[in-house]
Design an enzyme around this catalytic site. Structure first.
Site, PDB file in Angstrom:
ATOM      1  CG  HIS A 129      14.160  -5.966   1.418  1.00 12.57           C
ATOM      2  ND1 HIS A 129      14.497  -4.690   1.024  1.00 12.57           N
ATOM      3  CD2 HIS A 129      13.337  -6.459   0.457  1.00 12.57           C
ATOM      4  CE1 HIS A 129      13.907  -4.426  -0.130  1.00 12.57           C
ATOM      5  NE2 HIS A 129      13.201  -5.479  -0.492  1.00 12.57           N
ATOM      6  CG  ASN A 141      11.186  -2.599  -1.897  1.00 10.74           C
ATOM      7  OD1 ASN A 141      12.392  -2.422  -1.737  1.00 10.74           O
ATOM      8  ND2 ASN A 141      10.685  -3.709  -2.400  1.00 10.74           N
ATOM      9  CB  CYS A 172      15.526  -6.344  -2.728  1.00 15.49           C
ATOM     10  SG  CYS A 172      14.381  -5.425  -3.757  1.00 15.49           S
TER      11      CYS A 172
HETATM   12  O1  UT7 Z   1      11.679  -6.115  -2.844  1.00 17.25           O
HETATM   13  C1  UT7 Z   1      11.557  -7.306  -3.526  1.00 17.25           C
HETATM   14  C2  UT7 Z   1      10.555  -8.111  -2.929  1.00 17.25           C
HETATM   15  N1  UT7 Z   1       9.243  -7.622  -3.284  1.00 17.25           N
HETATM   16  C3  UT7 Z   1       8.259  -7.974  -2.550  1.00 17.25           C
HETATM   17  O2  UT7 Z   1       8.498  -8.640  -1.583  1.00 17.25           O
HETATM   18  C4  UT7 Z   1       6.850  -7.641  -2.957  1.00 17.25           C
HETATM   19  C5  UT7 Z   1       5.997  -8.799  -2.594  1.00 17.25           C
HETATM   20  N2  UT7 Z   1       4.597  -8.637  -2.932  1.00 17.25           N
HETATM   21  C6  UT7 Z   1       3.779  -7.819  -2.250  1.00 17.25           C
HETATM   22  O3  UT7 Z   1       4.196  -7.086  -1.392  1.00 17.25           O
HETATM   23  C7  UT7 Z   1       2.299  -7.890  -2.561  1.00 17.25           C
HETATM   24  O4  UT7 Z   1       2.039  -9.026  -3.347  1.00 17.25           O
HETATM   25  C8  UT7 Z   1       1.747  -6.632  -3.266  1.00 17.25           C
HETATM   26  C9  UT7 Z   1       1.727  -5.471  -2.303  1.00 17.25           C
HETATM   27  C10 UT7 Z   1       2.624  -6.300  -4.471  1.00 17.25           C
HETATM   28  C11 UT7 Z   1       0.322  -6.869  -3.741  1.00 17.25           C
HETATM   29  O5  UT7 Z   1      -0.498  -7.244  -2.663  1.00 17.25           O
HETATM   30  P1  UT7 Z   1      -1.493  -8.498  -2.811  1.00 17.25           P
HETATM   31  O6  UT7 Z   1      -2.249  -8.582  -1.565  1.00 17.25           O
HETATM   32  O7  UT7 Z   1      -0.650  -9.670  -3.209  1.00 17.25           O
HETATM   33  O8  UT7 Z   1      -2.450  -8.016  -3.958  1.00 17.25           O
HETATM   34  P2  UT7 Z   1      -2.717  -8.683  -5.387  1.00 17.25           P
HETATM   35  O9  UT7 Z   1      -1.565  -8.507  -6.283  1.00 17.25           O
HETATM   36  O10 UT7 Z   1      -3.245 -10.066  -5.169  1.00 17.25           O
HETATM   37  O11 UT7 Z   1      -3.894  -7.758  -5.909  1.00 17.25           O
HETATM   38  C12 UT7 Z   1      -5.175  -7.727  -5.240  1.00 17.25           C
HETATM   39  C13 UT7 Z   1      -6.073  -6.733  -5.947  1.00 17.25           C
HETATM   40  C14 UT7 Z   1      -6.095  -6.916  -7.469  1.00 17.25           C
HETATM   41  O12 UT7 Z   1      -7.423  -6.666  -7.912  1.00 17.25           O
HETATM   42  P3  UT7 Z   1      -8.384  -7.887  -8.288  1.00 17.25           P
HETATM   43  O13 UT7 Z   1      -7.643  -8.683  -9.330  1.00 17.25           O
HETATM   44  O14 UT7 Z   1      -8.557  -8.640  -7.016  1.00 17.25           O
HETATM   45  O15 UT7 Z   1      -9.601  -7.188  -8.768  1.00 17.25           O
HETATM   46  C15 UT7 Z   1      -5.205  -5.810  -7.968  1.00 17.25           C
HETATM   47  O16 UT7 Z   1      -5.546  -5.374  -9.270  1.00 17.25           O
HETATM   48  O17 UT7 Z   1      -5.593  -5.404  -5.706  1.00 17.25           O
HETATM   49  C16 UT7 Z   1      -5.475  -4.708  -6.972  1.00 17.25           C
HETATM   50  N3  UT7 Z   1      -4.386  -3.751  -6.872  1.00 17.25           N
HETATM   51  C17 UT7 Z   1      -4.555  -2.488  -6.455  1.00 17.25           C
HETATM   52  N4  UT7 Z   1      -5.634  -1.812  -6.062  1.00 17.25           N
HETATM   53  C18 UT7 Z   1      -5.450  -0.535  -5.658  1.00 17.25           C
HETATM   54  C19 UT7 Z   1      -3.083  -3.959  -7.145  1.00 17.25           C
HETATM   55  N5  UT7 Z   1      -2.385  -2.831  -6.910  1.00 17.25           N
HETATM   56  C20 UT7 Z   1      -3.271  -1.906  -6.498  1.00 17.25           C
HETATM   57  C21 UT7 Z   1      -3.155  -0.569  -6.078  1.00 17.25           C
HETATM   58  N6  UT7 Z   1      -4.279   0.073  -5.681  1.00 17.25           N
HETATM   59  N7  UT7 Z   1      -1.973   0.090  -6.051  1.00 17.25           N
END
Ligand code: UT7
Length: 319
Positions: free
Chosen positions: A246, A276, A113
């Site tokens: 980004h 992204n 990225c």
């Molecule tokens: O380009 C390189 C750099 N990349 C980034 O900068 C990405 C950085 N990370 C992020 O943008 C975020 O961490 C994400 C968007 C990937 C995830 O968001 P989050 O608020 O950190 O969510 P999380 O991973 O803590 O997941 C929260 C909940 C989980 O469920 P439980 O464990 O709380 O029951 C996940 O299983 O959301 C669930 N979840 C989803 N639910 C519906 C994860 N993905 C999905 C989804 N739809 N697509």
């Protein structure tokens, strides 16, 4: 002083645009979750006839046209990608051939990225060293080919596309690329990676990410490198006209801007419609804002990115 000035910008997106609702038919997700957690509403996905190389070529053609030069005037192509058309040769050479440039230097840069920031510093250094006069710097990706379409935690986040700029050596102090700063910390390889490769599995592999940890590092690293790069040129955040970040997550954009006391109106946001696109995201956002008239000649820009490796970086540009 010899500087690399941005003569023109261009970008290209695959024809097919995919909504969150469409993805929700494929994996267990919802438009509400994706919008709330990421700000993403749409992404473009490459069809069979579209590749990293073809998107890069289209973006490069538009940048060359905007620059008002001939393709033959280009003597350097640096293309940032993590999704090349072939393991080798470099996708940059495919762009060179498609643009019918007889002879130039052409190679790819891999920093995921942050790839566009890395490519920018490489091209800028080669121009300022006097070795080259006009460079195409391209970020191009087809991440749809390496995401795991069964994994809802990653497949909703990425899109395909390409962005390009033409740099030209010009004399002047306060114009063009004023400063760049790059970093890498390979200890974090396991937080964002592809689980394959020619030398390990012999397969292309699929993208794997521990999103929450990446998020945490992204905000800290991006704010730090933006401050570090601004300190090189002696500008304050108040003097910045536009941040071109980004585009990984709208919440990362908000949190980073807050850390620098930058009003959200100064941040170019395209994550809602592009998602992204890895190395393509900064030049795609730049071209979008140049073409819609927000970014104007003379504006002070901060470009920044962070991604797998980890790698991260920023550039201060007088457009
Ligand atoms: O380009 C390189 C750099 N990349 C980034 O900068 C990405 C950085 N990370 C992020 O943008 C975020 O961490 C994400 C968007 C990937 C995830 O968001 P989050 O608020 O950190 O969510 P999380 O991973 O803590 O997941 C929260 C909940 C989980 O469920 P439980 O464990 O709380 O029951 C996940 O299983 O959301 C669930 N979840 C989803 N639910 C519906 C994860 N993905 C999905 C989804 N739809 N697509």
């Amino acid at each position: 002083m010899r500087r690399s000035v941005i003569l023109g910008t261009g970008s290209a997106l695959p024809k097919r645009r995919v909504s969150n609702a469409e993805l929700a038919m494929r994996v267990d997700t919802s438009d509400e979750w994706i919008v709330e957690r990421t700000g993403i509403r749409f992404r473009h996905i490459a069809g069979d006839d579209e590749t990293t190389g073809s998107l890069a070529t289209d973006a490069a053609r538009r940048a060359i046209e905007a620059a008002g030069i001939d393709a033959a005037d280009i003597d350097l192509i640096v293309l940032a990608t993590a999704t090349p058309d072939q393991t080798f040769p470099a996708t940059a050479t495919r762009v060179q051939a498609a643009l019918a440039i007889d002879d130039c230097v052409a190679f790819d840069v891999g920093a995921v990225c942050s790839g566009f920031l890395y490519a920018l510093q490489v091209a800028d250094s080669m121009i300022r060293a006097g070795a080259h006069t006009r460079a195409l710097v391209i970020g191009a990706e087809t991440f749809s080919r390496i995401v795991d379409w069964e994994d809802r935690t990653t497949c909703v986040l990425f899109g395909d596309g390409a962005g390009a700029i033409v740099l030209e050596a010009q004399d002047g102090d306060d114009r063009g690329i004023l400063a760049t700063r790059l970093h890498a910390d390979g200890r974090h390889n396991g937080l964002l990676y592809v689980d394959g490769g020619p030398s390990t599995t012999g397969t292309v592999g699929k993208l794997r990410m521990k999103g929450r940890e990446v998020f945490r590092h992204a905000v800290v690293n991006l704010a730090a490198v933006m401050n570090e790069t601004l300190a090189v040129t002696g500008h304050t955040p108040e003097q910045v006209d536009w941040v071109v970040p980004h585009q990984a997550n709208a919440r990362i954009l908000d949190a980073t801007a807050r850390k620098l006391n930058l009003p959200p109106e100064k941040v170019i946001v395209t994550v809602d419609v592009h998602a992204n696109t890895s190395a393509a995201s900064v030049p795609l956002a730049l071209d979008t804002a140049v073409r819609d008239g927000r970014i104007r000649r003379g504006n002070l820009l901060v470009l920044e990115a962070m991604g797998g490796g980890f790698t991260w970086g920023a550039a201060i540009v007088r457009y």
